[in-house]
Design a protein around this motif. Structure first.
Motif, short mmCIF file in Angstrom:
data_model
loop_
_atom_site.label_atom_id
_atom_site.label_comp_id
_atom_site.label_asym_id
_atom_site.label_seq_id
_atom_site.Cartn_x
_atom_site.Cartn_y
_atom_site.Cartn_z
N LEU A 119 44.53 38.42 30.82
CA LEU A 119 44.89 37.05 30.44
C LEU A 119 44.00 36.03 31.14
O LEU A 119 43.57 35.04 30.53
N GLN A 120 43.70 36.23 32.44
CA GLN A 120 42.84 35.30 33.17
C GLN A 120 41.42 35.29 32.61
O GLN A 120 40.80 34.23 32.49
N THR A 121 40.92 36.47 32.29
CA THR A 121 39.55 36.55 31.78
C THR A 121 39.41 35.85 30.44
O THR A 121 38.40 35.20 30.15
N ALA A 122 40.44 35.96 29.60
CA ALA A 122 40.39 35.36 28.26
C ALA A 122 40.73 33.88 28.25
O ALA A 122 40.46 33.19 27.26
N ALA A 123 41.27 33.34 29.32
CA ALA A 123 41.78 31.96 29.33
C ALA A 123 40.66 30.93 29.23
O ALA A 123 39.57 31.11 29.78
N GLY B 71 44.05 50.30 47.17
CA GLY B 71 44.79 49.29 46.42
C GLY B 71 44.79 47.94 47.10
O GLY B 71 45.01 46.91 46.44
N GLY B 72 44.56 47.92 48.40
CA GLY B 72 44.46 46.65 49.12
C GLY B 72 43.30 45.80 48.64
O GLY B 72 43.32 44.57 48.79
N ILE B 73 42.28 46.44 48.08
CA ILE B 73 41.15 45.67 47.55
C ILE B 73 41.61 44.81 46.38
O ILE B 73 41.17 43.66 46.23
N LEU B 74 42.51 45.33 45.53
CA LEU B 74 43.07 44.52 44.44
C LEU B 74 43.76 43.30 45.01
O LEU B 74 43.58 42.17 44.52
N PHE B 75 44.57 43.52 46.04
CA PHE B 75 45.30 42.45 46.72
C PHE B 75 44.33 41.42 47.30
O PHE B 75 44.40 40.21 46.99
N GLY B 76 43.39 41.89 48.12
CA GLY B 76 42.49 40.97 48.81
C GLY B 76 41.54 40.25 47.88
O GLY B 76 41.32 39.04 48.01
N TYR B 77 40.99 40.97 46.90
CA TYR B 77 40.04 40.35 45.99
C TYR B 77 40.72 39.28 45.15
O TYR B 77 40.19 38.18 44.98
N ASP B 78 41.90 39.59 44.61
CA ASP B 78 42.61 38.62 43.77
C ASP B 78 43.01 37.39 44.58
O ASP B 78 42.99 36.27 44.08
N ARG C 206 34.46 33.97 34.94
CA ARG C 206 34.93 35.19 34.28
C ARG C 206 34.39 36.45 34.95
O ARG C 206 35.08 37.48 35.00
N ILE C 207 33.18 36.41 35.44
CA ILE C 207 32.63 37.59 36.12
C ILE C 207 33.46 37.95 37.36
O ILE C 207 33.85 39.10 37.53
N PRO C 208 33.74 36.98 38.26
CA PRO C 208 34.58 37.33 39.42
C PRO C 208 35.96 37.89 39.03
O PRO C 208 36.48 38.79 39.71
N ILE C 209 36.53 37.37 37.95
CA ILE C 209 37.85 37.85 37.54
C ILE C 209 37.75 39.25 36.93
O ILE C 209 38.53 40.15 37.25
N ALA C 210 36.77 39.45 36.04
CA ALA C 210 36.65 40.72 35.32
C ALA C 210 36.27 41.89 36.22
O ALA C 210 36.56 43.05 35.89
N VAL C 211 35.64 41.61 37.36
CA VAL C 211 35.29 42.68 38.31
C VAL C 211 36.53 43.48 38.71
O VAL C 211 36.45 44.67 39.04
N THR D 64 46.64 44.76 35.70
CA THR D 64 45.56 44.73 34.71
C THR D 64 45.87 43.77 33.57
O THR D 64 44.97 43.07 33.06
N LEU D 65 47.13 43.71 33.16
CA LEU D 65 47.53 42.75 32.13
C LEU D 65 47.21 41.32 32.58
O LEU D 65 46.69 40.50 31.80
N GLY D 66 47.51 41.01 33.83
CA GLY D 66 47.21 39.68 34.36
C GLY D 66 45.73 39.37 34.37
O GLY D 66 45.31 38.24 34.06
N VAL D 67 44.91 40.38 34.70
CA VAL D 67 43.45 40.18 34.72
C VAL D 67 42.94 39.89 33.30
O VAL D 67 42.06 39.05 33.10
#
Length: 549
Positions: free
Chosen positions: A120-124, A28-35, A196-201, A115-118
């Motif tokens: 919204l960011q991808t669609a923005a 789960g730290g990957i979610l933290f670090g990547y974001d 969008r690619i970096p966010i959607a990953v 995931t909800l936040g991702v």
């Protein structure tokens, strides 16, 4: 100071299941670090600036003089810091969520919010929706950042708990490195794929984590807290690879239960209780530790590294960011060994001294030499990398280890959530203030202080404060069970006297020999009563045996 990490002789069962489960949860730290890491590169992408800049925000290119779109200081501040605002509230929400639904389900809920936040960011396509997505992603990351160390601490064997919880920081650094690699790979794209690619990953990380959590056990300590002894035995059986009726497993569960009942006898488990008695000392230690972790300045490098290196005249700033991220990952590995071999206090002191020296060298070189001096640039990059080494092997993993293990069971989720929230509060303050501290663009108000490399003097001074803090407030908890850490805080008044502490209390023996009266006593008084009663029982047995002779 020992140099070997090994399973204690005579320990029953296998630690492998608990270690592997703890290491997977650390994912789960990957979610933290990547974001955290991806936003710095996105802000430096030309197409993102073109897509998200607001009317009139144009600036002449330094080389061609052509007007190009820019993201202003205030917009950068809003985009970056809103994630930290979300994480602050998410960390506070983690405690009731994990106490009500359980540690495992709480992690799944956290990932769903992320995931909800991702999405919204991808669609923005404009800043308002992008910022909303950052907030919800931050809320999820905040919950995750408080829940993972909690789960790991409550499932890991005591002799390797520091390594398992420290692996969470390793996953964060891997996430930062992956973000730098993906950002670099898409930075030259001339379409929405650039950002969008970096966010959607991030969807991939969420799917992997939730899928694994479906098969993991709940923590035995949570089951005891919810008065589910049979379920606690089954969960601990999976973690230790022992039968539910094995004497070692029965004894460990009895100690957890006796310790929890002793804690409950001293008062309820409300947020107010975190500020009462000995709990306040632990809460202050955890909050200050997490706040100082942020004030070392490491997230300045990973939030604004790319844009800072661009502004400071560094060539190939995306590559420099990848280098610093790679150093961050590699340097965490020795930290996972040293946290158990050296202990918490020694490793934190080592890291604070090293960071202090490196920060001041970077500040001095950057202030004294112009950006055109390539030798000075290379020296700055080298010492930034050395600074990251000192952070990644010490304050990076150990802050999570210490805060995950110092709280009593009844307030552990609440205490850990508040310490994590303090981390994110300082994270937000740094993310919000940095553009104004480092930059100064008269054409895009509000103007900044234009510190540039001088900001490292601030981070270096904070590292000096870290040295005093560790000496005065960090207790050495290496090799102690979570229940024995309660005894440590009850018996040792000053942190600098904690190394070498040997536990003498068994909560199960206190309950058995001192009886229910022990629940009304201090731990020291309960121990004395238990020993006295035990001695009397031995004398009666001896006299009885003599009577049969």
């Amino acid at each position: 100071m020992g140099f070997v990490i090994k399973k204690p002789e005579g320990s029953a069962g296998s630690p492998l299941p608990a270690i592997l489960i703890g290491l997977f949860v650390a994912f789960g730290g990957i979610l933290f670090g990547y974001d955290t890491g991806t936003i710095g590169g996105i802000l430096g992408m030309d197409y993102f600036k073109q897509e998200f800049h607001t009317a009139g925000n144009l600036k002449p290119d330094k080389d061609t003089g052509e007007l190009k779109p820019v993201i202003t200081n205030s917009q950068q501040s809003e985009i970056v810091s809103i994630l930290s605002a979300g994480t602050f509230f998410g960390a506070l929400a983690a405690a009731p969520c994990c106490d009500y639904t359980g540690r495992r389900v709480g992690l799944m809920v956290s990932t769903a919010v992320f995931t909800l936040g991702v999405i919204l960011q991808t669609a923005a396509t404009a800043i308002p929706m992008f910022v909303a997505g950052r907030f919800f992603a931050g809320w999820g990351v905040g919950m995750i950042s408080a829940s993972i160390p909690l789960y790991q601490s409550e499932t890991s064997p005591k002799w390797i708990r520091g390594v398992v919880v420290g692996a969470y920081q390793l996953a964060i650094t891997i996430g930062l490195l992956l973000a730098a690699i993906v950002d670099n790979a898409t930075s030259k794209h001339t379409n929405t794929g650039s950002y969008r690619i970096p966010i959607a990953v991030q969807f991939a990380w969420a799917i992997i984590l939730v899928t694994g959590l479906l098969f993991l056990p709940e923590t035995p300590r949570y089951c005891i807290m919810k008065n589910q002894p049979d379920k606690a035995a089954r969960c601990l059986s999976r973690l230790r690879r022992l039968d539910v009726d094995h004497p070692a497993l029965v004894e460990e569960l009895a100690e957890i239960r006796a310790n929890h009942e002793y804690e409950l006898s001293l008062g309820k488990a409300s947020y107010i209780d975190c500020f009462r008695g000995g709990n306040f000392k632990r809460l202050a230690t955890g909050c200050l530790l997490q706040s100082l972790q942020q004030l070392t300045g490491v997230n300045f490098v990973f939030y604004y590294g790319t844009t800072y290196f661009q502004g400071a005249g560094f060539s190939r700033p995306f590559v420099v960011t990848m280098i610093t991220s790679a150093v961050n990952v590699a340097s965490t590995f020795p930290g996972l060994y040293m946290v158990e071999a050296w202990g918490r206090r020694n490793l934190l002191l080592f890291g604070a001294v090293g960071m202090f020296v490196c920060q001041y060298i970077v500040a001095a070189v950057g202030t004294a030499e112009p950006t055109s001096n390539h030798a000075a640039q290379n020296a700055s990059i080298a010492f930034i990398c050395i600074y990251i080494f000192f952070f990644a092997c010490s304050w990076g993993p150990v802050a999570w280890v210490v805060t995950g293990e110092i709280f009593p069971l009844k307030v552990r989720a609440k205490g850990l959530s508040m310490t994590t929230a303090s981390n994110w509060l300082l994270n937000w303050a740094i993310a919000y203030a940095t553009p104004y501290l480092v930059n100064n663009d008269p054409d895009n108000p509000p103007q900044g202080v234009d510190l540039k490399s001088k900001i490292f003097f601030i981070w270096g001074s904070c590292c000096f404060v870290c040295i005093a803090f560790v000496y005065l407030m960090i207790y050495e908890t290496k090799g102690l069970s979570l229940e024995q850490i309660d005894e440590l805080y009850a018996k040792v008044k000053y942190a600098w006297k904690s190394p070498g502490f040997v536990p003498t209390v068994s909560f199960r023996e206190v309950e058995e020999t001192a009886g229910v009266d022990a629940r009304k006593m201090s731990l020291a008084d309960a121990e004395v009563t238990a020993k006295r009663n035990k001695s009397v029982q031995h004398e009666e047995i001896d006299m009885g045996s003599k009577g049969f002779e």
